[in-house]
Scaffold this motif. Structure first.
Motif, PDB file in Angstrom:
ATOM      1  N   LEU A 139       0.753  -1.219   0.131  1.00 27.17           N
ATOM      2  CA  LEU A 139      -0.003   0.070   0.023  1.00 27.17           C
ATOM      3  C   LEU A 139       0.999   1.243   0.062  1.00 27.17           C
ATOM      4  O   LEU A 139       0.706   2.309  -1.036  1.00 27.17           O
ATOM      5  CB  LEU A 139      -1.182  -0.082   1.250  1.00 27.17           C
ATOM      6  CG  LEU A 139      -2.229   0.799   1.151  1.00 27.17           C
ATOM      7  CD1 LEU A 139      -3.236   0.566  -0.162  1.00 27.17           C
ATOM      8  CD2 LEU A 139      -3.162   0.614   2.473  1.00 27.17           C
ATOM      9  N   ASN A 159      -4.912   3.729  -3.232  1.00 26.59           N
ATOM     10  CA  ASN A 159      -6.167   4.312  -2.528  1.00 26.59           C
ATOM     11  C   ASN A 159      -7.618   3.484  -2.883  1.00 26.59           C
ATOM     12  O   ASN A 159      -8.453   4.007  -2.226  1.00 26.59           O
ATOM     13  CB  ASN A 159      -6.442   5.702  -2.846  1.00 26.59           C
ATOM     14  CG  ASN A 159      -6.861   5.891  -4.223  1.00 26.59           C
ATOM     15  OD1 ASN A 159      -7.124   5.208  -4.998  1.00 26.59           O
ATOM     16  ND2 ASN A 159      -6.879   7.264  -4.473  1.00 26.59           N
ATOM     17  N   HIS A 160      -7.452   2.522  -3.509  1.00 24.26           N
ATOM     18  CA  HIS A 160      -8.794   1.612  -3.735  1.00 24.26           C
ATOM     19  C   HIS A 160      -8.128   0.327  -3.808  1.00 24.26           C
ATOM     20  O   HIS A 160      -7.473  -0.013  -4.720  1.00 24.26           O
ATOM     21  CB  HIS A 160      -9.631   2.051  -4.787  1.00 24.26           C
ATOM     22  CG  HIS A 160     -10.711   1.600  -5.192  1.00 24.26           C
ATOM     23  ND1 HIS A 160     -11.651   1.914  -6.056  1.00 24.26           N
ATOM     24  CD2 HIS A 160     -11.295   0.457  -4.514  1.00 24.26           C
ATOM     25  CE1 HIS A 160     -12.764   1.250  -5.926  1.00 24.26           C
ATOM     26  NE2 HIS A 160     -12.674   0.361  -5.058  1.00 24.26           N
ATOM     27  N   ILE A 161      -8.617  -0.594  -2.923  1.00 15.69           N
ATOM     28  CA  ILE A 161      -8.310  -1.934  -3.117  1.00 15.69           C
ATOM     29  C   ILE A 161      -9.531  -2.830  -3.694  1.00 15.69           C
ATOM     30  O   ILE A 161     -10.691  -2.524  -3.136  1.00 15.69           O
ATOM     31  CB  ILE A 161      -7.934  -2.768  -1.805  1.00 15.69           C
ATOM     32  CG1 ILE A 161      -6.608  -1.957  -1.216  1.00 15.69           C
ATOM     33  CG2 ILE A 161      -7.827  -4.145  -1.721  1.00 15.69           C
ATOM     34  CD1 ILE A 161      -6.351  -2.286   0.311  1.00 15.69           C
ATOM     35  N   VAL A 165      -8.564  -2.791   6.544  1.00 12.31           N
ATOM     36  CA  VAL A 165      -8.058  -2.088   5.647  1.00 12.31           C
ATOM     37  C   VAL A 165      -8.056  -0.553   6.287  1.00 12.31           C
ATOM     38  O   VAL A 165      -9.018   0.001   6.758  1.00 12.31           O
ATOM     39  CB  VAL A 165      -9.234  -1.892   4.413  1.00 12.31           C
ATOM     40  CG1 VAL A 165      -9.142  -0.636   3.597  1.00 12.31           C
ATOM     41  CG2 VAL A 165      -9.292  -3.045   3.706  1.00 12.31           C
ATOM     42  N   ILE A 200      -8.848   4.429   2.708  1.00 11.36           N
ATOM     43  CA  ILE A 200      -8.770   3.448   1.541  1.00 11.36           C
ATOM     44  C   ILE A 200     -10.163   2.701   1.136  1.00 11.36           C
ATOM     45  O   ILE A 200     -10.667   2.026   2.326  1.00 11.36           O
ATOM     46  CB  ILE A 200      -7.582   2.326   2.003  1.00 11.36           C
ATOM     47  CG1 ILE A 200      -6.294   3.002   2.570  1.00 11.36           C
ATOM     48  CG2 ILE A 200      -7.310   1.425   0.577  1.00 11.36           C
ATOM     49  CD1 ILE A 200      -5.354   3.917   1.526  1.00 11.36           C
ATOM     50  N   LYS A 201     -10.479   2.860   0.078  1.00 14.18           N
ATOM     51  CA  LYS A 201     -11.616   2.227  -0.673  1.00 14.18           C
ATOM     52  C   LYS A 201     -11.611   0.855  -0.778  1.00 14.18           C
ATOM     53  O   LYS A 201     -10.432   0.424  -1.125  1.00 14.18           O
ATOM     54  CB  LYS A 201     -12.063   3.077  -1.685  1.00 14.18           C
ATOM     55  CG  LYS A 201     -13.381   2.674  -2.042  1.00 14.18           C
ATOM     56  CD  LYS A 201     -13.766   3.469  -3.370  1.00 14.18           C
ATOM     57  CE  LYS A 201     -15.177   3.160  -3.864  1.00 14.18           C
ATOM     58  NZ  LYS A 201     -15.410   3.965  -5.253  1.00 14.18           N
ATOM     59  N   GLU A 257      -8.383   7.430  -8.705  1.00 10.55           N
ATOM     60  CA  GLU A 257      -8.160   6.327  -7.943  1.00 10.55           C
ATOM     61  C   GLU A 257      -6.876   5.471  -8.426  1.00 10.55           C
ATOM     62  O   GLU A 257      -6.535   5.260  -9.889  1.00 10.55           O
ATOM     63  CB  GLU A 257      -9.156   5.153  -8.161  1.00 10.55           C
ATOM     64  CG  GLU A 257     -10.467   5.833  -7.404  1.00 10.55           C
ATOM     65  CD  GLU A 257     -11.794   4.835  -7.172  1.00 10.55           C
ATOM     66  OE1 GLU A 257     -11.596   3.746  -7.791  1.00 10.55           O
ATOM     67  OE2 GLU A 257     -12.613   5.307  -6.804  1.00 10.55           O
TER      68      GLU A 257
END
Length: 157
Positions: free
Chosen positions: A23, A29-31, A52, A56-57, A77
């Motif tokens: 990360l 910033n988006h998993i 998470v 973080i989305k 993203e």
């Protein structure tokens, strides 16, 4: 259009190594977890969401919905894509998702797997899927954590 900053195969999906090292390394910033079984398991999804960090989305989707989301990534993203198996990535590719590179991070021992490279194991079917992915023009390498070296899989196939 956003960007996929990491596409990783890992049996464990979200775990400490992904959350800390990858990360930070990628600036994601988006998993996006793409796994049909996980997407259908509310308990597992709630456990994953607790792992998470704030800000973080997280999206947990099956292959069809995951492909649709990944093809329309919003411009702000930086996406980390996680899947348990190479077959999931092949299905995403067949559904029109583009990847420059997919890394193998954690494919542990199982009854049906043999050692592929050091602590990475794969079935014959998974190795065939690696070949198809590479033949489609996507680079694949083994890269467990960012500060260690990586190893292209071409010569292992």
């Amino acid at each position: 259009m956003g960007e996929i900053v990491l596409a990783r195969i890992d049996d464990r999906l979200i775990h400490g190594q992904v959350m800390t090292a990858w990360l930070q390394f990628t600036g994601g910033n988006h998993i996006v977890i793409v796994d049909d079984a996980t997407a259908g398991d509310e308990f597992t999804k709630s456990i994953m969401s607790m792992a998470v960090p704030n800000g973080i989305k997280l999206s947990i989707l099956g292959v069809t919905d995951g492909a649709a989301l990944l093809k329309e990534i919003p411009g702000n993203e930086k996406v980390i894509v996680l899947a348990k198996e190479p077959q999931t990535y092949w299905q995403l590719i067949e559904n029109g998702v583009s990847f420059e590179e997919i890394i193998i991070g954690g494919m542990g021992s199982r009854k049906d797997r043999k050692t592929f490279y050091k602590n990475i194991s794969a079935t014959d079917e998974e190795k065939e899927t690696f070949r198809k992915i590479v033949a489609s023009g996507v680079k694949m390498k083994i890269h467990v954590i960012p500060d260690q070296g990586s190893h292209a899989i071409d010569n292992l196939l």
